[in-house]
Design an enzyme around this catalytic site. Structure first.
Site, short mmCIF file in Angstrom:
data_model
loop_
_atom_site.label_atom_id
_atom_site.label_comp_id
_atom_site.label_asym_id
_atom_site.label_seq_id
_atom_site.Cartn_x
_atom_site.Cartn_y
_atom_site.Cartn_z
N CYS A 6 2.08 5.44 3.17
CA CYS A 6 1.00 4.67 3.64
C CYS A 6 1.37 3.59 2.77
O CYS A 6 0.48 2.55 2.38
CB CYS A 6 0.53 5.18 2.03
SG CYS A 6 -0.21 7.08 2.55
N HIS A 50 -5.15 -0.35 0.79
CA HIS A 50 -4.62 0.79 2.26
C HIS A 50 -6.15 1.43 1.98
O HIS A 50 -6.37 1.94 0.85
CB HIS A 50 -3.88 1.80 1.04
CG HIS A 50 -3.49 3.57 1.63
ND1 HIS A 50 -3.91 3.44 2.82
CD2 HIS A 50 -3.74 4.27 1.27
CE1 HIS A 50 -3.73 4.57 3.10
NE2 HIS A 50 -3.07 5.33 2.16
N ASN A 93 -7.78 7.76 5.82
CA ASN A 93 -6.84 8.02 5.67
C ASN A 93 -6.22 7.99 7.08
O ASN A 93 -5.55 9.06 7.27
CB ASN A 93 -6.25 8.76 4.13
CG ASN A 93 -4.53 7.91 4.27
OD1 ASN A 93 -4.58 7.65 4.31
ND2 ASN A 93 -4.73 8.76 2.57
#
Length: 328
Positions: free
Chosen positions: A122, A255, A285
């Protein structure tokens, strides 16, 4: 003359299949697993996610985002002399050929500079962006295509509601070019492999077959605690390096993993939540793709304007984290 790197174009792509929380709840209910829209939204802020089609790979998503970024930058693919792809779900297991090389081929670029992948989960886009910045400032590249692309739906355990509801597929891209004006103002990257066991993907193959863990694993509470700590710290490190107060940040682009982590980071930096770009509700996500997806949306809807300061930061498995402070 001092050479700087600057973002001159953005692009993104989400697969056509949109899966709402209600859709996913119905799918899980058929397996006897209970969840609901309220349960998912309360814990993550996610309302929907997108899944790649069976014939779509990470490179396919990447190319669609890249073409939009190239169009926005006013450049042709042949003018790109470096491609960096951040992904944890490459087209080929073992990552060879790299997804970046596949993207280069699909864009019709032949033997024009380098192409390689970055694996920082990520945090991957932030890592890739900082790498592009270094190449440009060293005079080793002029126009760099930086892409975050993921097909996380392929590594999810749909018997585990704690993880399968959180992730989605997508791609985001930027074109970075050499500039006489400051663009990237500060970069700070970190890693701590001792935390590698709290967020990890499928186990490596043995000589015979894949053994052990077959899907993504995440210790949600441990990841949450670590994320809120390191994101505030790395953001302040980047601001300190640039000698810039947090009040000068026009937009925070974290993020897009969990709205509670995102809100917590903004509050610790003393930023109004209205200054934070939020897209996690629409795509979940998407790992390395989440920051460029959010960046592109805010650029295209007019929120982010030329001359504004943006702070991009991510945290992911490894454990990795980092921040890039840039002027658009």
């Amino acid at each position: 003359m001092t050479v700087y790197s600057k973002i001159i174009g953005t692009g993104s792509y989400l697969p056509a299949q949109r899966v709402t929380n209600a859709d996913l709840a119905a799918q899980l209910a058929a397996k006897g697993i209970e969840t609901s829209d309220e349960w998912i939204v309360t814990r993550s802020g996610i309302q929907a996610r997108h899944y790649a089609a069976a014939d779509e790979c990470a490179s396919d998503l990447a190319v669609k985002a890249a073409n939009k970024a190239l169009e926005a930058a006013g450049l042709s693919a042949e003018e790109i002399d470096l491609i960096i792809v951040a992904t944890s779900t490459p087209d080929f297991y073992g990552n060879f050929p790299s997804t970046a090389c596949i993207v280069q081929h699909k864009l019709g670029i032949r033997n024009n500079g380098a192409a390689f992948d970055v694996a920082a989960v990520c945090s991957g886009f932030v890592y890739a962006l900082s790498t592009a910045d270094a190449f440009i400032k060293a005079g080793n590249a002029r126009n760099v295509l930086v892409i975050g692309t993921e097909v996380f739906s392929r590594i999810l355990d749909f018997n585990d509601r704690g993880t399968c509801v959180l992730f989605g597929d997508g791609a985001g891209a930027v074109v970075m070019s050499s500039s006489s004006e400051p663009g990237v103002l500060a970069v700070k990257l970190h890693a701590d492999g001792s935390h590698g066991d709290i967020l990890c993907g499928p186990t490596n193959p043995t000589s015979a077959a894949i053994s052990g863990q077959k899907f993504l694993y995440m210790d949600g509470q441990a990841v949450f605690k670590l994320a809120v700590t390191v994101l505030e710290k790395v953001a302040n490190e980047a601001l300190e390096h640039a000698k810039m107060p947090a009040s000068d940040i026009d937009w925070l682009i974290p993020h897009q993993a969990n709205i509670r982590i995102m809100n917590g980071t903004a509050k610790k930096l003393g930023l109004a939540l209205e200054k934070m770009v939020v897209t996690v509700n629409e795509h979940g996500n998407t790992s390395a793709a989440s920051i460029p997806l959010a960046l592109d949306q805010a650029v295209r809807d007019g929120r982010i304007k030329s001359g504004q300061n943006i702070l991009m930061e991510g945290v992911g498995g490894g454990f990795t984290w980092g921040a890039v402070l840039a002027r658009m």
